[in-house]
Scaffold this motif. Structure first.
Motif, PDB file in Angstrom:
ATOM      1  N   UNK A 350       0.821  -1.216   0.000  1.00  0.00           N
ATOM      2  CA  UNK A 350       0.000   0.000   0.000  1.00  0.00           C
ATOM      3  C   UNK A 350       0.857   1.269   0.000  1.00  0.00           C
ATOM      4  N   UNK A 351       2.037   1.212   0.604  1.00  0.00           N
ATOM      5  CA  UNK A 351       2.918   2.390   0.628  1.00  0.00           C
ATOM      6  C   UNK A 351       3.773   2.485  -0.628  1.00  0.00           C
ATOM      7  N   UNK A 352       3.950   1.373  -1.331  1.00  0.00           N
ATOM      8  CA  UNK A 352       4.818   1.362  -2.520  1.00  0.00           C
ATOM      9  C   UNK A 352       4.027   1.679  -3.781  1.00  0.00           C
ATOM     10  N   UNK A 353       2.830   1.190  -3.883  1.00  0.00           N
ATOM     11  CA  UNK A 353       2.030   1.341  -5.092  1.00  0.00           C
ATOM     12  C   UNK A 353       1.493   2.761  -5.230  1.00  0.00           C
ATOM     13  N   UNK A 354       1.548   3.302  -6.425  1.00  0.00           N
ATOM     14  CA  UNK A 354       1.031   4.647  -6.679  1.00  0.00           C
ATOM     15  C   UNK A 354      -0.494   4.590  -6.741  1.00  0.00           C
ATOM     16  N   UNK A 355      -1.134   5.515  -6.042  1.00  0.00           N
ATOM     17  CA  UNK A 355      -2.597   5.513  -5.974  1.00  0.00           C
ATOM     18  C   UNK A 355      -3.249   6.009  -7.265  1.00  0.00           C
ATOM     19  N   UNK A 361       6.727   2.373  -6.504  1.00  0.00           N
ATOM     20  CA  UNK A 361       7.839   3.271  -6.191  1.00  0.00           C
ATOM     21  C   UNK A 361       8.413   2.841  -4.847  1.00  0.00           C
ATOM     22  N   UNK A 362       9.592   2.222  -4.867  1.00  0.00           N
ATOM     23  CA  UNK A 362      10.207   1.774  -3.618  1.00  0.00           C
ATOM     24  C   UNK A 362      10.771   2.967  -2.864  1.00  0.00           C
ATOM     25  N   UNK A 363      10.628   2.917  -1.531  1.00  0.00           N
ATOM     26  CA  UNK A 363      11.116   3.994  -0.676  1.00  0.00           C
ATOM     27  C   UNK A 363      11.428   3.456   0.704  1.00  0.00           C
ATOM     28  N   UNK A 364      12.318   4.142   1.400  1.00  0.00           N
ATOM     29  CA  UNK A 364      12.668   3.748   2.762  1.00  0.00           C
ATOM     30  C   UNK A 364      11.674   4.358   3.747  1.00  0.00           C
ATOM     31  N   UNK A 367      11.684   8.208   4.001  1.00  0.00           N
ATOM     32  CA  UNK A 367      11.073   9.001   2.932  1.00  0.00           C
ATOM     33  C   UNK A 367       9.566   9.115   3.195  1.00  0.00           C
ATOM     34  N   UNK A 368       9.122  10.314   3.517  1.00  0.00           N
ATOM     35  CA  UNK A 368       7.729  10.537   3.892  1.00  0.00           C
ATOM     36  C   UNK A 368       6.908  11.119   2.752  1.00  0.00           C
ATOM     37  N   UNK A 369       7.512  11.233   1.556  1.00  0.00           N
ATOM     38  CA  UNK A 369       6.810  11.785   0.407  1.00  0.00           C
ATOM     39  C   UNK A 369       6.786  10.752  -0.713  1.00  0.00           C
ATOM     40  N   UNK A 370       5.635  10.649  -1.388  1.00  0.00           N
ATOM     41  CA  UNK A 370       5.498   9.745  -2.523  1.00  0.00           C
ATOM     42  C   UNK A 370       5.622  10.551  -3.810  1.00  0.00           C
ATOM     43  N   UNK A 371       6.672  10.288  -4.579  1.00  0.00           N
ATOM     44  CA  UNK A 371       6.912  10.947  -5.863  1.00  0.00           C
ATOM     45  C   UNK A 371       6.953   9.885  -6.956  1.00  0.00           C
ATOM     46  N   UNK A 372       5.918   9.866  -7.779  1.00  0.00           N
ATOM     47  CA  UNK A 372       5.823   8.847  -8.830  1.00  0.00           C
ATOM     48  C   UNK A 372       6.468   9.374 -10.110  1.00  0.00           C
ATOM     49  N   UNK A 374       6.227   8.024 -12.988  1.00  0.00           N
ATOM     50  CA  UNK A 374       5.408   7.633 -14.135  1.00  0.00           C
ATOM     51  C   UNK A 374       4.306   8.656 -14.418  1.00  0.00           C
ATOM     52  N   UNK A 375       3.612   9.101 -13.354  1.00  0.00           N
ATOM     53  CA  UNK A 375       2.503  10.053 -13.546  1.00  0.00           C
ATOM     54  C   UNK A 375       2.746  11.384 -12.859  1.00  0.00           C
ATOM     55  N   UNK A 376       3.948  11.582 -12.292  1.00  0.00           N
ATOM     56  CA  UNK A 376       4.328  12.838 -11.637  1.00  0.00           C
ATOM     57  C   UNK A 376       3.432  13.177 -10.442  1.00  0.00           C
ATOM     58  N   UNK A 377       2.878  12.182  -9.782  1.00  0.00           N
ATOM     59  CA  UNK A 377       2.083  12.420  -8.582  1.00  0.00           C
ATOM     60  C   UNK A 377       3.007  12.631  -7.395  1.00  0.00           C
ATOM     61  N   UNK A 378       2.762  13.698  -6.646  1.00  0.00           N
ATOM     62  CA  UNK A 378       3.587  14.008  -5.477  1.00  0.00           C
ATOM     63  C   UNK A 378       2.667  14.316  -4.296  1.00  0.00           C
ATOM     64  N   UNK A 379       2.505  13.347  -3.423  1.00  0.00           N
ATOM     65  CA  UNK A 379       1.675  13.504  -2.225  1.00  0.00           C
ATOM     66  C   UNK A 379       2.379  12.835  -1.057  1.00  0.00           C
ATOM     67  N   UNK A 380       1.823  12.986   0.112  1.00  0.00           N
ATOM     68  CA  UNK A 380       2.388  12.359   1.297  1.00  0.00           C
ATOM     69  C   UNK A 380       2.344  10.843   1.213  1.00  0.00           C
ATOM     70  N   UNK A 381       3.316  10.219   1.823  1.00  0.00           N
ATOM     71  CA  UNK A 381       3.415   8.759   1.794  1.00  0.00           C
ATOM     72  C   UNK A 381       2.181   8.114   2.435  1.00  0.00           C
ATOM     73  N   UNK A 382       1.761   8.624   3.586  1.00  0.00           N
ATOM     74  CA  UNK A 382       0.621   8.040   4.289  1.00  0.00           C
ATOM     75  C   UNK A 382      -0.688   8.306   3.552  1.00  0.00           C
TER      76      UNK A 382
END
Length: 416
Positions: A350-355, A361-364, A367-372, A374-382
């Protein structure tokens, strides 16, 4: 509908002494009956899986059951007359508890999951006894009549709702006093079925920084009650370790330490109830992750996981609403106080897959931000994880919903 109300008792010194003596006698009888079952198990089990064709088999003994052990209580009162001080139905609840603990070890619970081997209870570890049958007129004028104990004063901080009758009464001793729990039932209250098709839905992702983040981008910070009380708990623990074992000063220090732990647990539970009620008042369907909390509690984040109390929070939610697995089962639905639905989804990915696009998108953990990319989506990880939880819950609900049938102008039937 069944609910439980708990009140604090104010017993006299004589009544408190009777409660303590009752608990200690019940503890001794619990240990004796549990030892009977262990003896039967040791004498009838076989440690090998093969034997000669001709061999001697010892005579098998009858297995102790709840009813056979209840029959022995009559002779118990003859051999030990002081057990007459305990109400007969309270004493009969002991074999029931022993059988439940023993069967969960050998057979497992409803889901087939076996629990650990039952332990003998030391002094002060048997803390609750129950009156399985209770008459309504024994609780009047802020006093409850407990058989063999007397009329005990009760602090009624909230009245019992109209129409509810008292089924059972349990007396519990805690670090901060004595409590009584009434099990209430009102059969006239109908079951509230959740609105699956048109209800408002939300997904929540629990965490350690924020207690949870919803798919609507609302967050509740983690209160961290244990972390904030660590200084006081350490000071109280040092006092216990410095006292001589078996002394009255050590017992007093242990009680002070238990009160501090109880305060942390009570404040956390109060936070969970208020947070759950706030969620249930806003949404009809709540999607959560089915986490392996026991496994996470063994990691390096164990203290933070215990401090968050996700398991208790999920239990409160499922007690107030209907779970999706209950709707899928053939058994009748349990009663839901709030009339909402709880959907548990698999947490993997759920934290790796882009919504938005589904790209992984693998992250440690840092990393509290989700940056895709593929679609340039940038939102919070949670927030990204909460949206994924909501989307997975939608798929599960659609599989459960029956198709909608309607007729066209030509008379043919179509379904959606």
């Amino acid at each position: 509908m069944r609910i439980a109300y708990q009140y604090k008792l104010r017993p006299t010194n004589e009544q408190a002494e009777k409660i303590d003596r009752t608990l200690d006698m019940l503890r001794c009888q619990y240990n004796y009956m549990l030892a009977e079952r262990f003896n039967w198990w040791e004498q009838n089990r076989c440690s090998i899986n093969a034997c000669p064709l001709i061999c001697h088999l010892p005579e098998l003994k009858d297995r102790p059951t709840r009813f056979s052990q209840q029959k022995s209580l009559t002779q118990l009162k003859v051999d030990r007359p002081w057990y007459k001080e305990i109400h007969s139905q309270v004493l009969q609840e002991v074999p029931k508890r022993v059988e439940l603990a023993f069967d969960r070890w050998l057979k497992g619970d409803v889901n087939g999951k076996r629990l650990g081997k039952p332990r003998f209870k030391g002094k002060g570890q048997y803390k609750t006894f129950t009156y399985p049958q209770f008459k309504q007129h024994h609780f009047v004028n802020n006093k409850v009549k407990l058989s063999k104990i007397g009329d005990v004063k009760v602090i009624v901080h909230r009245p019992i709702p109209d129409g509810f009758s008292i089924n059972t009464v349990s007396v519990t001793i805690k670090s901060n006093g004595y409590f009584v729990t009434f099990s209430l039932e009102d059969k006239s209250v109908p079951e509230i079925q959740p609105d699956i098709r048109g209800g408002k839905m939300v997904g929540i992702d629990v965490g350690l920084i924020d207690f949870f983040v919803t798919s609507d981008n609302e967050s509740v910070p983690a209160p961290k009650y244990l972390r904030k009380s660590e200084g006081k708990l350490k000071s109280a623990q040092r006092k216990v370790s410095r006292r001589k074992k078996g002394s009255k000063r050590r017992q007093k220090a242990i009680k002070q330490l238990a009160k501090k732990h109880r305060k942390v647990a009570d404040t956390r539970k109060d936070f969970h109830f208020k947070t759950a009620n706030n969620l249930l008042s806003k949404y009809d369907i709540i999607a959560v992750e089915k986490l392996n909390i026991k496994g996470m509690a063994k990691s390096r984040l164990a203290k933070s996981v215990h401090d968050a109390g996700w398991g208790q929070f999920n239990t409160i939610l499922t007690n107030k609403a209907v779970s999706l697995r209950d709707m899928k089962s053939a058994a009748p639905l349990k009663e839901a106080k709030a009339g909402q639905l709880i959907v548990e989804v698999k947490p993997h990915g759920t934290s790796v897959e882009c919504s938005r696009c589904g790209h992984k998108v693998t992250k440690t953990l840092a990393q509290r931000q989700h940056n895709c990319p593929n679609c340039n989506l940038s939102i919070g990880r949670d927030l990204n994880a909460a949206i994924n939880i909501k989307n997975r819950a939608k798929v599960l609900i659609e599989d459960l919903l029956p198709p909608i049938k309607f007729e066209t102008e030509k008379g043919t039937q179509l379904s959606l």
